[in-house]
Design a protein around this motif. Structure first.
Motif, mmCIF file in Angstrom:
data_model
loop_
_atom_site.group_PDB
_atom_site.id
_atom_site.type_symbol
_atom_site.label_atom_id
_atom_site.label_comp_id
_atom_site.label_asym_id
_atom_site.label_seq_id
_atom_site.Cartn_x
_atom_site.Cartn_y
_atom_site.Cartn_z
ATOM 1 N N ALA A 93 0.821 -1.208 0.000
ATOM 2 C CA ALA A 93 0.000 0.000 0.000
ATOM 3 C C ALA A 93 0.852 1.255 0.000
ATOM 4 N N MET A 94 2.053 1.166 0.564
ATOM 5 C CA MET A 94 2.870 2.360 0.717
ATOM 6 C C MET A 94 4.054 2.402 -0.232
ATOM 7 N N GLY A 95 4.545 1.266 -0.680
ATOM 8 C CA GLY A 95 5.740 1.310 -1.515
ATOM 9 C C GLY A 95 5.958 0.053 -2.317
ATOM 10 N N THR A 96 6.972 0.112 -3.182
ATOM 11 C CA THR A 96 7.394 -1.024 -3.983
ATOM 12 C C THR A 96 8.664 -1.590 -3.374
ATOM 13 N N ILE A 97 8.747 -2.918 -3.352
ATOM 14 C CA ILE A 97 9.873 -3.601 -2.719
ATOM 15 C C ILE A 97 10.737 -4.231 -3.812
ATOM 16 N N TYR A 98 12.031 -3.948 -3.754
ATOM 17 C CA TYR A 98 12.973 -4.428 -4.762
ATOM 18 C C TYR A 98 14.031 -5.301 -4.114
ATOM 19 N N ARG A 99 14.454 -6.310 -4.861
ATOM 20 C CA ARG A 99 15.699 -6.997 -4.521
ATOM 21 C C ARG A 99 16.829 -6.177 -5.095
ATOM 22 N N ALA A 100 17.814 -5.877 -4.277
ATOM 23 C CA ALA A 100 18.871 -4.958 -4.694
ATOM 24 C C ALA A 100 20.228 -5.495 -4.274
ATOM 25 N N GLU A 101 21.267 -4.801 -4.744
ATOM 26 C CA GLU A 101 22.637 -5.152 -4.388
ATOM 27 C C GLU A 101 23.324 -3.957 -3.759
ATOM 28 N N VAL A 110 17.318 -5.689 0.432
ATOM 29 C CA VAL A 110 15.976 -5.310 -0.018
ATOM 30 C C VAL A 110 15.840 -3.796 0.131
ATOM 31 N N ILE A 111 15.294 -3.180 -0.903
ATOM 32 C CA ILE A 111 15.019 -1.736 -0.881
ATOM 33 C C ILE A 111 13.507 -1.540 -0.987
ATOM 34 N N LYS A 112 12.957 -0.739 -0.088
ATOM 35 C CA LYS A 112 11.544 -0.388 -0.143
ATOM 36 C C LYS A 112 11.432 1.090 -0.461
ATOM 37 N N LEU A 113 10.821 1.401 -1.611
ATOM 38 C CA LEU A 113 10.661 2.783 -2.062
ATOM 39 C C LEU A 113 9.221 3.229 -1.845
ATOM 40 N N LEU A 114 9.044 4.391 -1.244
ATOM 41 C CA LEU A 114 7.704 4.944 -1.074
ATOM 42 C C LEU A 114 7.159 5.356 -2.428
ATOM 43 N N HIS A 115 5.872 5.046 -2.669
ATOM 44 C CA HIS A 115 5.252 5.425 -3.938
ATOM 45 C C HIS A 115 5.356 6.928 -4.151
ATOM 46 N N ALA A 116 5.667 7.301 -5.395
ATOM 47 C CA ALA A 116 5.880 8.714 -5.701
ATOM 48 C C ALA A 116 4.629 9.548 -5.446
ATOM 49 N N HIS A 117 3.434 8.979 -5.717
ATOM 50 C CA HIS A 117 2.215 9.761 -5.557
ATOM 51 C C HIS A 117 1.829 9.954 -4.097
ATOM 52 N N LEU A 118 2.584 9.332 -3.179
ATOM 53 C CA LEU A 118 2.295 9.503 -1.757
ATOM 54 C C LEU A 118 3.228 10.512 -1.083
ATOM 55 N N LEU A 119 4.202 11.032 -1.839
ATOM 56 C CA LEU A 119 5.170 11.935 -1.226
ATOM 57 C C LEU A 119 4.535 13.230 -0.751
ATOM 58 N N THR A 120 3.391 13.589 -1.320
ATOM 59 C CA THR A 120 2.719 14.815 -0.906
ATOM 60 C C THR A 120 1.853 14.619 0.336
ATOM 61 N N ASP A 121 1.630 13.376 0.742
ATOM 62 C CA ASP A 121 0.822 13.092 1.927
ATOM 63 C C ASP A 121 1.754 12.988 3.137
ATOM 64 N N GLN A 122 1.761 14.021 3.951
ATOM 65 C CA GLN A 122 2.688 14.067 5.079
ATOM 66 C C GLN A 122 2.416 12.949 6.092
ATOM 67 N N GLN A 151 16.842 9.370 1.294
ATOM 68 C CA GLN A 151 16.071 9.941 0.195
ATOM 69 C C GLN A 151 16.919 9.886 -1.067
ATOM 70 N N THR A 152 16.280 9.488 -2.170
ATOM 71 C CA THR A 152 17.004 9.380 -3.434
ATOM 72 C C THR A 152 17.235 10.754 -4.041
ATOM 73 N N GLU A 153 17.985 10.773 -5.140
ATOM 74 C CA GLU A 153 18.252 12.029 -5.837
ATOM 75 C C GLU A 153 16.970 12.663 -6.361
ATOM 76 N N GLN A 154 15.966 11.834 -6.661
ATOM 77 C CA GLN A 154 14.681 12.345 -7.157
ATOM 78 C C GLN A 154 13.725 12.710 -6.028
ATOM 79 N N GLY A 155 14.140 12.530 -4.778
ATOM 80 C CA GLY A 155 13.305 12.903 -3.641
ATOM 81 C C GLY A 155 12.488 11.765 -3.058
ATOM 82 N N ALA A 156 12.613 10.550 -3.625
ATOM 83 C CA ALA A 156 11.841 9.421 -3.112
ATOM 84 C C ALA A 156 12.478 8.889 -1.833
ATOM 85 N N LEU A 157 11.642 8.518 -0.869
ATOM 86 C CA LEU A 157 12.130 7.948 0.382
ATOM 87 C C LEU A 157 12.347 6.447 0.206
#
Length: 501
Positions: A93-101, A110-122, A151-157
């Motif tokens: 519901a809150m983010g996408t989960i990736y297998r990462a290195e 594992v990296i969990k990224l918050l959905h971009a459309h939720l960044l405006t919801d404090q 936080q990524t370079e694009q502002g994603a948590l």
């Protein structure tokens, strides 16, 4: 519950076993009233633009059947210069989960990224940050370990956490039902230890369910557990070591309806017993392969949690011990004062039940086995134990009563029996058979002559063995000579004495 509230809920097609992902939005939250809509690819219903999941069927509207990992632009990207996203593991519901290195260590994470459309919801941003803070407080082998947060370079948590190469309990249930009770107890005791660590550090999980319990095989242990997804965990900021003061924001209800405690559904103050309720529901589900409360909509499910009593799990699984049945129902009590006070109390009861199951199975294996025994199908459980006890009492009474020879002969000739599982059952010794008398043989003169010669040879050997040895004869002659010399000496002395007189 105070105020009106809406539900953006990912409803699974197979409610019993698939993933349940909650996403509750307050009606007064910013952006709740929107005019823009989109169409669900699965059922063609209209969905608000800000919702990711369809309200009607629960499908992931943003992904679709022909989208997902192949079209995820983040796969292959390197974030903050050290984490390379390799593949999509899942989406919540809150983010996408990736297998990462982790590039500097060549380590899978594992990296969990918050959905971009939720960044405006404090509120959701704070919840995502709270997950990282909650999980980072926990230092226990059965709790997921947080590696990094930022936080990524694009502002994603994002949250970086350890990778667990196993399956969640929901997947294991679907693949291996019915799960062996002793194996399930082994897993749940570890879950209790993980929750105890969380509660001791002022953290409530609030979304405990089989999908959030990972099971994997370690080099030294099978079925090791990791409790994951503290995405809606609640912290007591004023007292980080307290587990007694947790509170949701008024009008906001968080959690998965199928596993939500009554007080959590009402938005009341929570404590550790709310997680115990969810753990009881998870146990019910894992034991019976059925949810205690299910309905077409989340509102109906929550209502059942508030007013209905579950069907006792023992009615759905006959081999479930009565003590296990009582434990699950006590954990799911509507009144939290009637539940176990801590998860360690639950663990202690699970440990006691495990010892009883181990004793019963050991007793079954210890029974003697006879390949010629008659196999009788014996139903396990309380009825079988009562039957064994009754027959045992009858056997003791019979042993004190004098039996007629005929009755004893009948008793000893009874066939052996054993249970279908090769272990339990009553075993009677078979009647001993008298040794068979060999058939008489015809007289053979040559054989008889051989036997007679053997007897004579044995007699001669025996006779020689009885003669005194040569050493014994020499000793006899010496004694005789000494006595004779003594007699001569005495006689000579007597004559001399007489002559001298």
């Amino acid at each position: 519950m105070d105020g009106a509230w809406r539900v953006a809920y990912r409803r699974p097609r197979r409610a019993k076993r698939s993933c349940h992902v909650p996403y509750f939005v307050h009606a007064d939250s910013p952006g709740a009233e929107v005019a823009a809509v989109k169409t669900c690819w699965n059922c063609d219903n209209s969905v608000p633009e800000t919702y990711r999941y369809c309200l009607a069927c629960g499908a992931d509207v943003d992904a679709g059947p022909d989208r997902g990992e192949a079209s995820d632009k983040m796969v292959g990207a390197v974030i903050v210069g050290k984490y390379k996203l390799l593949a999509v593991i899942g989406s919540g519901a809150m983010g996408t989960i990736y297998r990462a290195e982790q590039l500097n260590l060549a380590k899978t994470i594992v990296i969990k990224l918050l959905h971009a459309h939720l960044l405006t919801d404090q509120e959701l941003v704070q919840r995502f940050q709270r997950e990282a803070k909650a999980a980072s407080r926990l230092d226990h082998p059965n709790c997921i370990q947080i590696i990094d947060f930022g936080q990524t370079e694009q502002g994603a948590l994002f949250i970086a956490m350890e990778y667990v190469p196993g399956d969640d309990l929901a997947t294991i249930l679907e693949r291996e039902h019915p799960i062996d009770l002793r194996r399930l107890i082994h897993v749940m005791k570890q879950v209790c230890e993980a929750l105890d660590e969380a509660h001791a550090n002022g953290v409530l999980h609030r979304d405990l369910k089989p999908e959030n319990i990972m099971v994997y095989d370690h080099r030294t242990e099978r079925d090791r557990v990791k409790v994951v997804d503290f995405g809606i965990a609640k912290l007591d900021e004023n007292n980080p070591n307290s587990s007694r003061s947790f509170r949701t924001r008024t009008g906001i209800v968080c959690g998965t309806p199928e596993y939500m405690s009554p007080e959590q559904a009402r938005g009341k103050t929570l404590d550790a017993r709310s997680d115990i309720y969810a753990l009881g529901v998870a146990l019910y589900h894992l034991v019976t392969d059925n949810l205690p409360f299910d309905a077409p909509s989340p509102i109906e499910i929550v209502t059942k949690h508030l007013v209905e009593d579950p069907v006792p799990p023992r009615k759905l699984r006959q081999d479930l011990p009565a003590a296990f049945d009582r434990l699950i129902l006590s954990m799911m009590a509507k009144d939290r004062c009637k539940r176990p006070t801590s998860v360690m109390d639950v663990r202690a009861e699970l440990d006691r039940i495990d010892r009883e199951l181990a004793y019963e199975r050991h007793a079954q294996v210890a029974q003697p086995r006879d390949p010629d025994a008659t196999i009788i199908d014996v139903t396990q459980g309380e009825a079988f134990r009562r039957a064994v006890a009754a027959v045992d009492n009858n056997s003791r009474r019979t042993s004190r009563t004098d039996q007629a020879p005929k009755e004893r002969a009948v008793a000893t000739s009874a066939p052996r029996v054993k249970a279908a599982d090769g272990g339990s059952g009553l075993v009677r010794k078979p009647r001993r058979q008298a040794p068979k008398t060999p058939a008489p043989q015809q007289y053979d003169p040559q054989a008889q002559a051989t036997i007679d010669a053997s007897k004579r040879s044995t007699a001669e050997v025996g006779g020689r063995a009885k003669r005194p040895k040569r050493g014994s004869r020499a000793a006899l002659w010496i004694v005789t000579t000494v006595l004779a010399a003594a007699a001569v000496g005495v006689g000579t002395w007597a004559i001399i004495s007489a002559t001298g007189g």
